[in-house]
Design an enzyme around this catalytic site. Sequence first.
Site, mmCIF file in Angstrom:
data_model
loop_
_atom_site.group_PDB
_atom_site.id
_atom_site.type_symbol
_atom_site.label_atom_id
_atom_site.label_comp_id
_atom_site.label_asym_id
_atom_site.label_seq_id
_atom_site.Cartn_x
_atom_site.Cartn_y
_atom_site.Cartn_z
ATOM 1 N N PRO A 169 8.297 -8.224 -0.962
ATOM 2 C CA PRO A 169 9.040 -9.388 -0.477
ATOM 3 C C PRO A 169 8.250 -10.224 0.526
ATOM 4 C CG PRO A 169 10.465 -7.458 -0.547
ATOM 5 C CD PRO A 169 9.076 -6.978 -0.827
ATOM 6 N N HIS A 170 7.330 -9.577 1.292
ATOM 7 C CA HIS A 170 6.605 -10.379 2.286
ATOM 8 C C HIS A 170 5.453 -11.175 1.681
ATOM 9 C CE1 HIS A 170 4.131 -6.492 3.344
ATOM 10 N NE2 HIS A 170 3.508 -7.186 2.416
ATOM 11 N N SER A 220 0.829 -1.210 0.000
ATOM 12 C CA SER A 220 0.000 0.000 0.000
ATOM 13 C C SER A 220 0.861 1.257 0.000
ATOM 14 C CB SER A 220 -0.927 -0.003 1.224
ATOM 15 O OG SER A 220 -1.870 -1.048 1.142
ATOM 16 N N SER A 228 11.629 6.822 9.967
ATOM 17 C CA SER A 228 12.421 5.721 10.514
ATOM 18 C C SER A 228 11.901 4.380 10.013
ATOM 19 C CB SER A 228 12.374 5.754 12.041
ATOM 20 O OG SER A 228 12.889 6.987 12.510
ATOM 21 N N TYR A 256 18.851 17.319 9.871
ATOM 22 C CA TYR A 256 19.244 16.671 11.118
ATOM 23 C C TYR A 256 19.493 15.178 10.931
ATOM 24 C CZ TYR A 256 14.589 14.586 11.690
ATOM 25 O OH TYR A 256 13.452 13.861 11.523
ATOM 26 N N THR A 264 -5.215 -9.792 -6.353
ATOM 27 C CA THR A 264 -5.279 -10.417 -5.032
ATOM 28 C C THR A 264 -6.462 -11.359 -4.864
ATOM 29 O OG1 THR A 264 -6.432 -8.457 -4.191
ATOM 30 C CG2 THR A 264 -4.048 -8.554 -3.893
#
Length: 610
Positions: free
Chosen positions: A383-384, A152, A433, A413, A292
């Site tokens: 990949p999953h 997604s 992250s 930063y 799917t």
Amino acid sequence: MKDMDIKAVFIGDKSENGAFYKMQLNKMVDEHLGWRENYLPGDVAAISEADKQAPRYIATREHMVEVLDEVSQRMRAGSIPWHSAGRYWGQMNAETLMPALLAYNFAMLWNPNNVALESSMATSQMEAEVGQDFADLFNMTGGWGHITADGSIANLEGLWYARCIKSIPLAVKEVYPEKVKDKTDWELLNLSVEEILEMVGTFSDEELDAVKAASSRSGKHLQELGKWLVPQTKHYSWMKALDICGIGLDQMIAIPVQEDYRMDVAILEKTIRELAAQKIPVLGVVAVVGTTEEGQVDSVDKIVELREKLYKEGIYFYLHVDAAYGGYARALFLNEAGEFVPYESLPDFFEEHHVFNYDVSIDQSVYDGFKAISEADSVTIDPHKMGYVPYAAGGIVIKHKEMRNIISYFAPYVFEKSVKAPDMLGAYILEGSKAGATAAAVWTAHRVLPLNITGYGQLIGASIEAAQRFRAFLEQLSFTIKGKTIEVYPLNHPDFNMVNWVFKVKGCTDLKTINELNEKMFNRSSYMEGDVYSEHFITSHTTFMKEEYGDSPLPFIERIGLSKEEWQKEQKVTLLRAAIMTPYLNDDKIFEFYTQGITKAMEKTLNEIL
């Protein structure tokens, strides 16, 4: 190594390779513990032996053990047996690769963050190499890719690329009108990705920054960019992506699918021409490789041909291929040099590498669809899913690395703009992250199983073989239950490894009754609670509704003995659905054992229902 043995790279449904997994995991954990101990060994230990004897310390450790025991109990009682060789036939998940698990287990001990190079030097480099793996898999020379949280997010990123790139010419007209003074707005909205990249490639950094500031990221021109065309079989993530990107759901047009559940390219062309006649541009088109619900592969080659034809007429659209499910299957057609093997050579190619034990049929239209992915502007790959890597691991690849410059941001930063680290990842992605352990898992999987016929081709070939065998098995299956004959009707021949089917009482011509029977079968053959050890057959289901699929299910409805009028009255059909990813069922003895067990489980459930 010529060809890998897929039985060596999984823990095994009965933990046949469990001892090796434990040995290797213990070895790697010991290496990590040694790494900690050996860093400046003269430093004072933060946890002393006296600390370990303190009552509060001991009580805390005992409490931790109690909580972990509860985690173990909950996981064992509330998890699905994806790993089973032939009892679970449901969602697109299966046993995950042992090397990927080991790499993930190992790398998470360091907790690397792949958006901050200084905290992820090893795994950031691994992710850069995985991105190159993706580009190589799709034969995108000069391409670039990275890992995402899931498909997604990758789809959202694909739309983000299309939106930003499509808006650049209008932004140039606003900021530097002299650079495009010889082009109309219609011409600007139908420039190819390559033409836009060539244009901005002549800009200075300051000029490009000014253009980007006036592009779609400013909120301008969003409604002018045109329509986003998807097949009726699209994943629901596209609606969310259109919402989040500000394009809007009103800009989406769902193109009907044919009776084989592939996008109808003739209707796609007709729709684009009708829009062009109204001077409405097309922002982009999505082709799906591995739907799917049905496991089908859109005719990417025909969509590419259409784009080339329309481009000569001054009409252009961005092409994104949603291969979240099917992308890894392209490895089946690549030799060790990464070359796409000619279709006529496939039988000898598969025989040379011992891919199939059963007579597996791969239609040329499927082959051509996979081959043409290299012409897309961006591709989603997970990949999953068919990479057999633990969650969460999606992925995206773009055809031209320079496309990143259109969407890039810089966070001082985290990294400096001038740093030539492994791609300054955070500048070019939607996420912040992100787990370096995921990159380690994918990287390791790709090194143990090369993305060609010798590695992933072997594994995915086994799943396709199992799917085709299972469909053939269902086609011959019937039951006699309390004086009634129960017939089994599989859906069309799957392009990939998805198999759908319905149970039907012989002679029944009422679609509502048939749907109710299959809903009951799903309710009895799905697992939500209770003792999973008592479940001998677990599957999933889907519903094809007229409002989403049009009349594409009608040939199937008629094949099972129902009328067109019955379809028009009920307007939906419920099917059992299995993504058959198990790597073990290309073994005759195992296949026969589990299909016999499944037959008994189905018969028992039908006896309970009828």
